[in-house]
Design a protein around this motif. Structure first.
Motif, PDB file in Angstrom:
ATOM      1  N   THR A   1       4.184   5.628  -5.576  1.00  0.00           N
ATOM      2  CA  THR A   1       4.346   5.609  -7.031  1.00  0.00           C
ATOM      3  C   THR A   1       3.200   6.332  -7.726  1.00  0.00           C
ATOM      4  O   THR A   1       3.403   6.952  -8.777  1.00  0.00           O
ATOM      5  N   THR A   2       2.006   6.283  -7.136  1.00  0.00           N
ATOM      6  CA  THR A   2       0.888   7.045  -7.688  1.00  0.00           C
ATOM      7  C   THR A   2       1.164   8.538  -7.596  1.00  0.00           C
ATOM      8  O   THR A   2       0.919   9.293  -8.544  1.00  0.00           O
ATOM      9  N   PHE A   3       1.693   8.972  -6.461  1.00  0.00           N
ATOM     10  CA  PHE A   3       2.021  10.385  -6.271  1.00  0.00           C
ATOM     11  C   PHE A   3       3.129  10.828  -7.236  1.00  0.00           C
ATOM     12  O   PHE A   3       3.032  11.881  -7.869  1.00  0.00           O
ATOM     13  N   VAL A   4       4.162   9.997  -7.379  1.00  0.00           N
ATOM     14  CA  VAL A   4       5.297  10.345  -8.255  1.00  0.00           C
ATOM     15  C   VAL A   4       4.842  10.491  -9.693  1.00  0.00           C
ATOM     16  O   VAL A   4       5.178  11.474 -10.371  1.00  0.00           O
TER      17      VAL A   4
ATOM     18  N   ILE B   1      -4.768  -1.287   1.321  1.00  0.00           N
ATOM     19  CA  ILE B   1      -4.713  -1.980   2.613  1.00  0.00           C
ATOM     20  C   ILE B   1      -5.937  -2.870   2.815  1.00  0.00           C
ATOM     21  O   ILE B   1      -5.966  -3.689   3.734  1.00  0.00           O
ATOM     22  N   SER B   2      -6.945  -2.724   1.949  1.00  0.00           N
ATOM     23  CA  SER B   2      -8.169  -3.493   2.097  1.00  0.00           C
ATOM     24  C   SER B   2      -8.252  -4.680   1.135  1.00  0.00           C
ATOM     25  O   SER B   2      -9.021  -5.606   1.370  1.00  0.00           O
ATOM     26  N   PHE B   3      -7.487  -4.640   0.053  1.00  0.00           N
ATOM     27  CA  PHE B   3      -7.625  -5.619  -1.019  1.00  0.00           C
ATOM     28  C   PHE B   3      -6.535  -6.682  -0.962  1.00  0.00           C
ATOM     29  O   PHE B   3      -5.476  -6.477  -0.366  1.00  0.00           O
ATOM     30  N   PRO B   4      -6.768  -7.836  -1.622  1.00  0.00           N
ATOM     31  CA  PRO B   4      -5.732  -8.862  -1.743  1.00  0.00           C
ATOM     32  C   PRO B   4      -4.473  -8.287  -2.370  1.00  0.00           C
ATOM     33  O   PRO B   4      -4.538  -7.388  -3.210  1.00  0.00           O
ATOM     34  N   ALA B   5      -3.317  -8.808  -1.989  1.00  0.00           N
ATOM     35  CA  ALA B   5      -2.031  -8.238  -2.394  1.00  0.00           C
ATOM     36  C   ALA B   5      -1.859  -8.176  -3.905  1.00  0.00           C
ATOM     37  O   ALA B   5      -1.130  -7.317  -4.407  1.00  0.00           O
ATOM     38  N   ALA B   6      -2.512  -9.058  -4.658  1.00  0.00           N
ATOM     39  CA  ALA B   6      -2.365  -9.058  -6.113  1.00  0.00           C
ATOM     40  C   ALA B   6      -2.817  -7.740  -6.732  1.00  0.00           C
ATOM     41  O   ALA B   6      -2.284  -7.318  -7.763  1.00  0.00           O
ATOM     42  N   LEU B   7      -3.800  -7.073  -6.124  1.00  0.00           N
ATOM     43  CA  LEU B   7      -4.326  -5.839  -6.700  1.00  0.00           C
ATOM     44  C   LEU B   7      -3.371  -4.660  -6.539  1.00  0.00           C
ATOM     45  O   LEU B   7      -3.071  -3.969  -7.519  1.00  0.00           O
ATOM     46  N   PRO B   8      -2.872  -4.359  -5.338  1.00  0.00           N
ATOM     47  CA  PRO B   8      -1.863  -3.290  -5.260  1.00  0.00           C
ATOM     48  C   PRO B   8      -0.595  -3.642  -6.028  1.00  0.00           C
ATOM     49  O   PRO B   8       0.088  -2.740  -6.521  1.00  0.00           O
ATOM     50  N   LEU B   9      -0.281  -4.943  -6.155  1.00  0.00           N
ATOM     51  CA  LEU B   9       0.868  -5.343  -6.968  1.00  0.00           C
ATOM     52  C   LEU B   9       0.645  -4.928  -8.416  1.00  0.00           C
ATOM     53  O   LEU B   9       1.550  -4.380  -9.065  1.00  0.00           O
ATOM     54  N   TYR B  10      -0.574  -5.181  -8.923  1.00  0.00           N
ATOM     55  CA  TYR B  10      -0.916  -4.739 -10.279  1.00  0.00           C
ATOM     56  C   TYR B  10      -0.795  -3.226 -10.389  1.00  0.00           C
ATOM     57  O   TYR B  10      -0.251  -2.700 -11.367  1.00  0.00           O
ATOM     58  N   TRP B  11      -1.272  -2.504  -9.373  1.00  0.00           N
ATOM     59  CA  TRP B  11      -1.252  -1.043  -9.437  1.00  0.00           C
ATOM     60  C   TRP B  11       0.183  -0.509  -9.414  1.00  0.00           C
ATOM     61  O   TRP B  11       0.513   0.455 -10.103  1.00  0.00           O
ATOM     62  N   ILE B  12       1.059  -1.141  -8.636  1.00  0.00           N
ATOM     63  CA  ILE B  12       2.464  -0.728  -8.591  1.00  0.00           C
ATOM     64  C   ILE B  12       3.128  -0.957  -9.945  1.00  0.00           C
ATOM     65  O   ILE B  12       3.842  -0.082 -10.459  1.00  0.00           O
TER      66      ILE B  12
ATOM     67  N   ILE C   1      -5.614  13.836  -4.311  1.00  0.00           N
ATOM     68  CA  ILE C   1      -6.376  12.941  -3.439  1.00  0.00           C
ATOM     69  C   ILE C   1      -6.135  11.476  -3.797  1.00  0.00           C
ATOM     70  O   ILE C   1      -6.180  10.590  -2.939  1.00  0.00           O
ATOM     71  N   PHE C   2      -5.848  11.225  -5.065  1.00  0.00           N
ATOM     72  CA  PHE C   2      -5.786   9.861  -5.569  1.00  0.00           C
ATOM     73  C   PHE C   2      -4.787   8.963  -4.823  1.00  0.00           C
ATOM     74  O   PHE C   2      -5.114   7.809  -4.509  1.00  0.00           O
ATOM     75  N   PRO C   3      -3.551   9.423  -4.506  1.00  0.00           N
ATOM     76  CA  PRO C   3      -2.630   8.544  -3.763  1.00  0.00           C
ATOM     77  C   PRO C   3      -3.197   8.084  -2.421  1.00  0.00           C
ATOM     78  O   PRO C   3      -2.959   6.945  -2.006  1.00  0.00           O
ATOM     79  N   VAL C   4      -3.938   8.959  -1.744  1.00  0.00           N
ATOM     80  CA  VAL C   4      -4.542   8.589  -0.465  1.00  0.00           C
ATOM     81  C   VAL C   4      -5.596   7.499  -0.675  1.00  0.00           C
ATOM     82  O   VAL C   4      -5.659   6.514   0.078  1.00  0.00           O
ATOM     83  N   LEU C   5      -6.414   7.667  -1.712  1.00  0.00           N
ATOM     84  CA  LEU C   5      -7.430   6.659  -2.002  1.00  0.00           C
ATOM     85  C   LEU C   5      -6.793   5.321  -2.372  1.00  0.00           C
ATOM     86  O   LEU C   5      -7.269   4.265  -1.954  1.00  0.00           O
TER      87      LEU C   5
ATOM     88  N   PRO D   1       0.807  -1.225   0.000  1.00  0.00           N
ATOM     89  CA  PRO D   1       0.000   0.000   0.000  1.00  0.00           C
ATOM     90  C   PRO D   1       0.839   1.273   0.000  1.00  0.00           C
ATOM     91  O   PRO D   1       0.510   2.242  -0.690  1.00  0.00           O
ATOM     92  N   VAL D   2       1.940   1.282   0.765  1.00  0.00           N
ATOM     93  CA  VAL D   2       2.806   2.471   0.817  1.00  0.00           C
ATOM     94  C   VAL D   2       3.459   2.700  -0.539  1.00  0.00           C
ATOM     95  O   VAL D   2       3.479   3.833  -1.055  1.00  0.00           O
ATOM     96  N   ILE D   3       3.997   1.634  -1.147  1.00  0.00           N
ATOM     97  CA  ILE D   3       4.640   1.769  -2.461  1.00  0.00           C
ATOM     98  C   ILE D   3       3.624   2.194  -3.512  1.00  0.00           C
ATOM     99  O   ILE D   3       3.915   3.032  -4.373  1.00  0.00           O
TER     100      ILE D   3
END
Length: 240
Positions: free
Chosen positions: A170-173, A202-213, A192-196, A164-166
């Protein structure tokens, strides 16, 4: 984005025993969208020796390459907005005591030059169904849910909140690499988007933030060539 969180929260199936083949017997969304995403993830994982983490990376590259024309449209819109800044400043000064007239004249200016100030939303909007389909593919595929990649179990939340932090950083950058345009409604969304993204990750399965990163890293690389490198070239002083 908040609505998306609600939708995804209601998308998780009650029974997690289905596999990719069972999706062909599901509803319209499962048969015609989720099934193909699940099949691609299974196929790519086979190519990488069973690694769904690398499978998601390849899927990300394919998706982002497919929507590249929309990204280029976003880039052209951004450059057009930059070119209109002097005229927009004149409108703001001329109608500073009349916000409604200021908005009307600004919209006329956009229409005259065929500029869409919200064009930056297009790649994001296109990715939302993909994000939901990936979410469903994870929950309906035991192989993905139970797969371990690095320190993660892809079907579970990241216990250390590293992803979630990464994802938020990366969204902010990638948003800060885009040209900053005053009075553009996209600017507030980008802040606002990086906060969202962090809250969702932090709520979703790890595969989803991995995709987003993965997607953010692709975008950061892309933005470097579109915005940063081109901007540096524009600042070069020709030799006398």
């Amino acid at each position: 984005m908040l609505a998306l969180m609600v939708v995804l929260a209601g998308c998780a199936p009650l029974d997690h025993t289905m596999d990719t083949g069972d999706l062909k017997n599901g509803n319209f969304w499962e048969r015609n969208v989720v099934y193909y995403f699940a099949t691609m993830l299974d196929t790519f994982a086979d190519w990488f020796g069973g690694s769904y983490g690398l499978s998601i990376l390849l899927l990300t590259i394919i998706v982002r390459t497919i929507i590249l024309p929309l990204t280029l449209k976003q880039y052209r819109s951004s450059k057009a907005m930059q070119a209109l800044q002097p005229e927009m400043k004149q409108i703001r000064e001329k109608y500073k005591d009349n916000p409604q007239k200021q908005q009307e004249e600004t919209m006329k200016l956009f229409q005259k030059h065929q500029v869409n100030p919200l064009a930056g939303c297009l790649p994001l909007i296109v990715q939302m169904p993909i994000f939901i389909a990936l979410y469903n593919a994870i929950y309906w595929n035991a192989d993905i849910r139970e797969h371990t990649f690095l320190w993660l179990q892809l079907g579970e939340k990241d216990p250390y909140f590293i992803l979630p932090v990464i994802a938020a950083i990366t969204t902010f950058v990638q948003s800060k690499m885009m040209p900053q345009q005053p009075n553009n409604p996209m600017q507030m969304i980008l802040l606002i988007f990086p906060v969202l993204i962090f809250v969702m990750a932090i709520s979703f399965p790890a595969a989803l933030p991995l995709y987003w990163i993965y997607s953010n890293i692709y975008t950061i690389t892309q933005n470097y060539f579109l915005y940063v490198r081109n901007s540096d070239k524009g600042k070069e002083v020709p030799a006398k």
